[in-house]
Design an enzyme around this catalytic site. Sequence first.
Site, PDB file in Angstrom:
ATOM      1  N   GLU A   1     -23.861 -65.045  71.523  1.00 33.49           N
ATOM      2  CA  GLU A   1     -23.558 -66.427  71.144  1.00 33.49           C
ATOM      3  C   GLU A   1     -24.845 -67.241  71.180  1.00 33.49           C
ATOM      4  O   GLU A   1     -25.789 -66.916  70.496  1.00 33.49           O
ATOM      5  CB  GLU A   1     -22.494 -67.030  72.086  1.00 33.49           C
ATOM      6  CG  GLU A   1     -21.101 -66.493  71.852  1.00 33.49           C
ATOM      7  CD  GLU A   1     -20.348 -67.218  70.759  1.00 33.49           C
ATOM      8  OE1 GLU A   1     -20.514 -68.445  70.631  1.00 33.49           O
ATOM      9  OE2 GLU A   1     -19.597 -66.559  70.035  1.00 33.49           O
ATOM     10  N   ASP A   2     -24.886 -68.318  72.045  1.00 30.84           N
ATOM     11  CA  ASP A   2     -26.063 -69.169  72.042  1.00 30.84           C
ATOM     12  C   ASP A   2     -26.907 -69.008  73.288  1.00 30.84           C
ATOM     13  O   ASP A   2     -27.630 -69.911  73.676  1.00 30.84           O
ATOM     14  CB  ASP A   2     -25.625 -70.632  71.920  1.00 30.84           C
ATOM     15  CG  ASP A   2     -25.560 -71.037  70.469  1.00 30.84           C
ATOM     16  OD1 ASP A   2     -25.945 -70.210  69.642  1.00 30.84           O
ATOM     17  OD2 ASP A   2     -25.131 -72.148  70.184  1.00 30.84           O
ATOM     18  N   ALA A   3     -26.790 -67.874  73.963  1.00 34.38           N
ATOM     19  CA  ALA A   3     -27.547 -67.721  75.199  1.00 34.38           C
ATOM     20  C   ALA A   3     -28.961 -67.229  74.913  1.00 34.38           C
ATOM     21  O   ALA A   3     -29.228 -66.621  73.875  1.00 34.38           O
ATOM     22  CB  ALA A   3     -26.830 -66.755  76.124  1.00 34.38           C
TER      23      ALA A   3
END
Length: 710
Positions: free
Chosen positions: A383-385
């Site tokens: 995801e956005d990590a």
Amino acid sequence: SLLFEDLFKKFNSEMKKIADQVIPKQRAAQFDVVKHMRQDQITNGMVNAISTGNWSLKRFKMDRQGVTQVLSRLSYISALGMMTRISSQFEKTRKVSGPRSLQPSQWGMLCPSDTPEGEACGLVKNLALMTHITTDMEDGPIVKLASNLGVEDVNLLCGEELSYPNVFLVFLNGNILGVIRDHKKLVNTFRLMRRAGYINEFVSISTNLTDRCVYISSDGGRLCRPYIIVKKQKPAVTNKHMEELAQGYRNFEDFLHESLVEYLDVNEENDCNIALYEHTINKDTTHLEIEPFTLLGVCAGLIPYPHHNQSPRNTYQCAMGKQAMGTIGYNQRNRIDTLMYLLAYPQKPMVKTKTIELIEFEKLPAGQNATVAVMSYSGYDIEDALVLNKASLDRGFGRCLVYKNAKCTLKRYTNQTFDKVMGPMLDATTRKPIWRHEILDADGICSPGEKVENKQVLVNKSMPTVTQIPLEGSNVPQQPQYKDVPITYKGATDSYIEKVMISSNAEDAFLIKMLLRQTRRPEIGDKFSSRHGQKGVCGLIVPQEDMPFCDSGICPDIIMNPHGFPSRMTFSEPLEAYIYFGPVYYQKLKHMVLDKMHARARGPRAVLTRQPTEGRSRDGGLRLGEMERDCLIGYGASMLLLERLMISSDAFEVDVCGQCGLLGYSGWCHYCKSSCHVSSLRIPYACKLLFQELQSMNIIPRLKLSKYNE
């Protein structure tokens, strides 16, 4: 002035009230005004209105919040962005798209990207870079000039003359000034006079051919911006002028008064033909844009290559640039703010824009040039990590300081007693200060440089138990008695005391302020973002030996997932590469997991409903909402639902009478005057409360128990 009037009336009426109370009592003695006057009442009212932003005027029944706001100093950009903000007075709750959408007349005046997401979207706007807001000016000279240029009084004309096709009405700030027969001459002469500096440069004049009107405006609150004047298909400003500007022979004022540049407001722009670039000038062109990028505001100007991005991403960055930690000013070490975030090693961006140079962002930067690898790695960057390099953190990447303050005042009271600061309490056996008072100096105030833990005392303050003047005839204890009211430190993690300031405030009370510092290094859950709305939280911190590296041996500071690009289209300067590997300016945002982390097993409950309190600050419970309930019902997890909604919330034992269905008390039904049908139930306390509140309104809820009604 309206506020002042309101306060003055309030002051007057209070004086009258006091006089009416006091004069009948002391008939003989003269009424002394000064003795009963409340000091600084009007001043305090003004200060209060300005500091809270709540202006209430009785005369107009006006109650408005947020008229004035405290300037946010979280970062240099948040301060600058707040100074260019414009709030519309529309109600935010209505879902009307009209006021929210981007209007064509906003071009160049208001930034198209810089607006918040969510309920205030489009209602809160920001000024573009070169916008100027006019102030009210004298209209006497304008009236005189207009009448000299042939504007006739309306009263001298008959109705037939007014309807001639060549007679135009002339308005000044919305009021009729008169009529003119040759409107073109009037407009042209007006503009010549303005360019020559005979009338103010912010006066605007424009014609409306359909209504046969000429509008002149000189009032305050209009948005205008400067343009280069074009004469005979040539811009008036030449290279010679620009060189003289660079050498300091000329300034911008000279450009205005020498008919090179003029300010146009939105109305006058309708009369003009403005070219964006010099090569697009044609025979109809009247003005030339000074610099096209100035249609963006301060926050959008930080984004490099914004024209390569999908437009909402620029809007997201405008919101996030205000949350980036950096430097807030050269005096930041001397300030004692309620909350201040500073980056330990800020760097100026390698890729910069012209706006960054104009606002001198490089002197107060908010971010660091990180080496970024765009690749999938370890699955912790899903995801956005982001995956961070542990060695980079050791060297100071993303390290920040969080400053908070604690303060305390020592007041004097009417009965000649006062607050005092006591020395530290000593242990009876070791004769050393007890643990809570360990960091105190001999004077009872904490000493700079000490580490302070939760529940330790910062100032050992005591206040007298009796502060009012006693009534006549009552016995007064000679020695005033004191009770301890220490100022303690509350915080999950330890802080260090950076400085202690002792001064006094306006009421001659002592004021003690302490500045507390925490140094934080990035940890899992902290938020980072590039300058293109690509935000993400740290998902894993990896030792450098486990990181990938390029053929020249460079290890990245951050690894970011490539799936963040296709749907968001934030390319800015795309490079042809199998794996992108290079410097990107990254911002550390002020949202840190340490400030947000929250869990609870048991804790405080609200008095009225006996449910757990709300919010992290009050050690509140975690809420299972309407939608979570639906999921549990969908899974058929009824016991879990019962536990979450009742047992761990507000379970309560009640006695119910099976005959009348009302609540009893300790096994007895007061209605039936018997105890033979009473059963004990567990229901939520809020449910019991509802029944009692309904009963108080003469509505009787009756519980039907199944074993009595089969």
